[in-house]
Design a protein around this motif. Structure first.
Motif, mmCIF file in Angstrom:
data_model
loop_
_atom_site.group_PDB
_atom_site.id
_atom_site.type_symbol
_atom_site.label_atom_id
_atom_site.label_comp_id
_atom_site.label_asym_id
_atom_site.label_seq_id
_atom_site.Cartn_x
_atom_site.Cartn_y
_atom_site.Cartn_z
ATOM 1 N N UNK A 132 72.034 20.285 58.229
ATOM 2 C CA UNK A 132 71.415 20.118 59.539
ATOM 3 C C UNK A 132 71.529 21.453 60.270
ATOM 4 N N UNK A 133 70.396 22.038 60.657
ATOM 5 C CA UNK A 133 70.377 23.341 61.325
ATOM 6 C C UNK A 133 70.172 23.120 62.824
ATOM 7 N N UNK A 134 71.120 23.605 63.622
ATOM 8 C CA UNK A 134 71.068 23.471 65.075
ATOM 9 C C UNK A 134 70.862 24.856 65.680
ATOM 10 N N UNK A 135 69.774 25.030 66.434
ATOM 11 C CA UNK A 135 69.464 26.310 67.073
ATOM 12 C C UNK A 135 69.601 26.178 68.582
ATOM 13 N N UNK A 136 70.115 27.235 69.201
ATOM 14 C CA UNK A 136 70.311 27.223 70.654
ATOM 15 C C UNK A 136 70.192 28.650 71.193
ATOM 16 N N UNK A 183 74.805 25.723 61.162
ATOM 17 C CA UNK A 183 74.430 24.881 60.030
ATOM 18 C C UNK A 183 75.562 23.894 59.731
ATOM 19 N N UNK A 184 75.219 22.599 59.699
ATOM 20 C CA UNK A 184 76.194 21.540 59.423
ATOM 21 C C UNK A 184 75.878 20.958 58.043
ATOM 22 N N UNK A 185 76.775 21.113 57.063
ATOM 23 C CA UNK A 185 76.510 20.558 55.718
ATOM 24 C C UNK A 185 76.441 19.032 55.754
ATOM 25 N N UNK A 186 75.552 18.482 54.954
ATOM 26 C CA UNK A 186 75.411 17.033 54.802
ATOM 27 C C UNK A 186 75.571 16.685 53.333
ATOM 28 N N UNK A 187 76.327 15.652 53.054
ATOM 29 C CA UNK A 187 76.582 15.270 51.665
ATOM 30 C C UNK A 187 76.768 13.764 51.564
ATOM 31 N N UNK A 188 76.226 13.203 50.512
ATOM 32 C CA UNK A 188 76.446 11.778 50.254
ATOM 33 C C UNK A 188 76.705 11.591 48.773
ATOM 34 N N UNK A 189 77.628 10.675 48.485
ATOM 35 C CA UNK A 189 77.983 10.394 47.094
ATOM 36 C C UNK A 189 77.633 8.956 46.756
ATOM 37 N N UNK A 190 77.176 8.769 45.542
ATOM 38 C CA UNK A 190 76.863 7.420 45.072
ATOM 39 C C UNK A 190 78.171 6.654 44.879
ATOM 40 N N UNK A 191 78.325 5.493 45.506
ATOM 41 C CA UNK A 191 79.576 4.746 45.342
ATOM 42 C C UNK A 191 79.749 4.275 43.910
#
Length: 200
Positions: free
Chosen positions: A20-24, A33-41
């Protein structure tokens, strides 16, 4: 404080990564930049653990009732739906469900419990064996069984009140004195040979 809500809608069964990129107009950090991650359960969506798988009621006097509990725990990562809980073996109708059951089924979220009370009320006979069948969307065990075992006979001794409830007592404090009355409900004399406390 400004809150940003990010929704994740997976389309496959693989791990996903993104950012997620946040500009200001912050001169020191114009972009973040905020990393996003998801894992399959891992494991099953619904995985029901039943405890106990055999209920031992012990000796219950004729005309008395004893209630025991069956705990259903969802150890999966999704929701379990318990569609039915039926007494498929119930000689003389001595066993009954003490928990109202939703006709549409009972939902158990991941990590949560559902309790089923099973009551043993013998009115005649000497020993009984029953069976509780539980149906769910657990792919590995869609039908599980709990064995029910109880014996009965005539009781001559009755102690009241039962249970003897002392209420809630703070630590290092004492409750009010409670009186337990013991009755002989048979025609012949009965001799008391001892009174003691159980473990604890």
């Amino acid at each position: 404080v400004f809150q940003i809500v990010v929704r994740f809608s997976p389309t496959d069964n693989v791990d996903d990564k993104g950012a997620l990129l946040i500009e200001s107009d912050d001169p020191d950090a114009p972009s973040l930049e905020v990393p996003l991650e998801s894992k399959v359960p891992t494991g099953s969506e619904c995985e029901i653990s039943i405890s106990p798988t055999t209920i031992q009621y012990g000796f219950v006097g004729l005309g008395r009732a004893q209630t025991r509990q069956v705990l259903l725990e969802n150890k999966g990562w999704g929701e379990c739906l318990v569609s039915q809980a039926n007494l498929v073996v119930n000689p003389s109708q001595v066993f009954s469900l003490g928990t109202p059951f939703n006709p549409q089924g009972e939902k158990i979220p991941a990590g949560q419990f559902f309790r089923i009370d099973v009551v043993f009320t013998p009115k005649s006979g000497s020993s009984f064996q029953g069976e509780l069948e539980i149906s769910s969307n657990d792919g590995a065990n869609p039908k599980s069984k709990v064995n029910l075992i109880g014996t009965t006979g005539q009781l001559c001794i009755e102690a009241l009140p039962d249970p003897l409830d002392f209420g809630t007592i703070q630590q290092q404090c004492s409750s009010l004195k409670q009186t337990l009355e013991v009755y002989n409900i048979c025609s012949q004399a009965v001799q008391l040979t001892g009174i003691k406390f159980g473990a604890g």
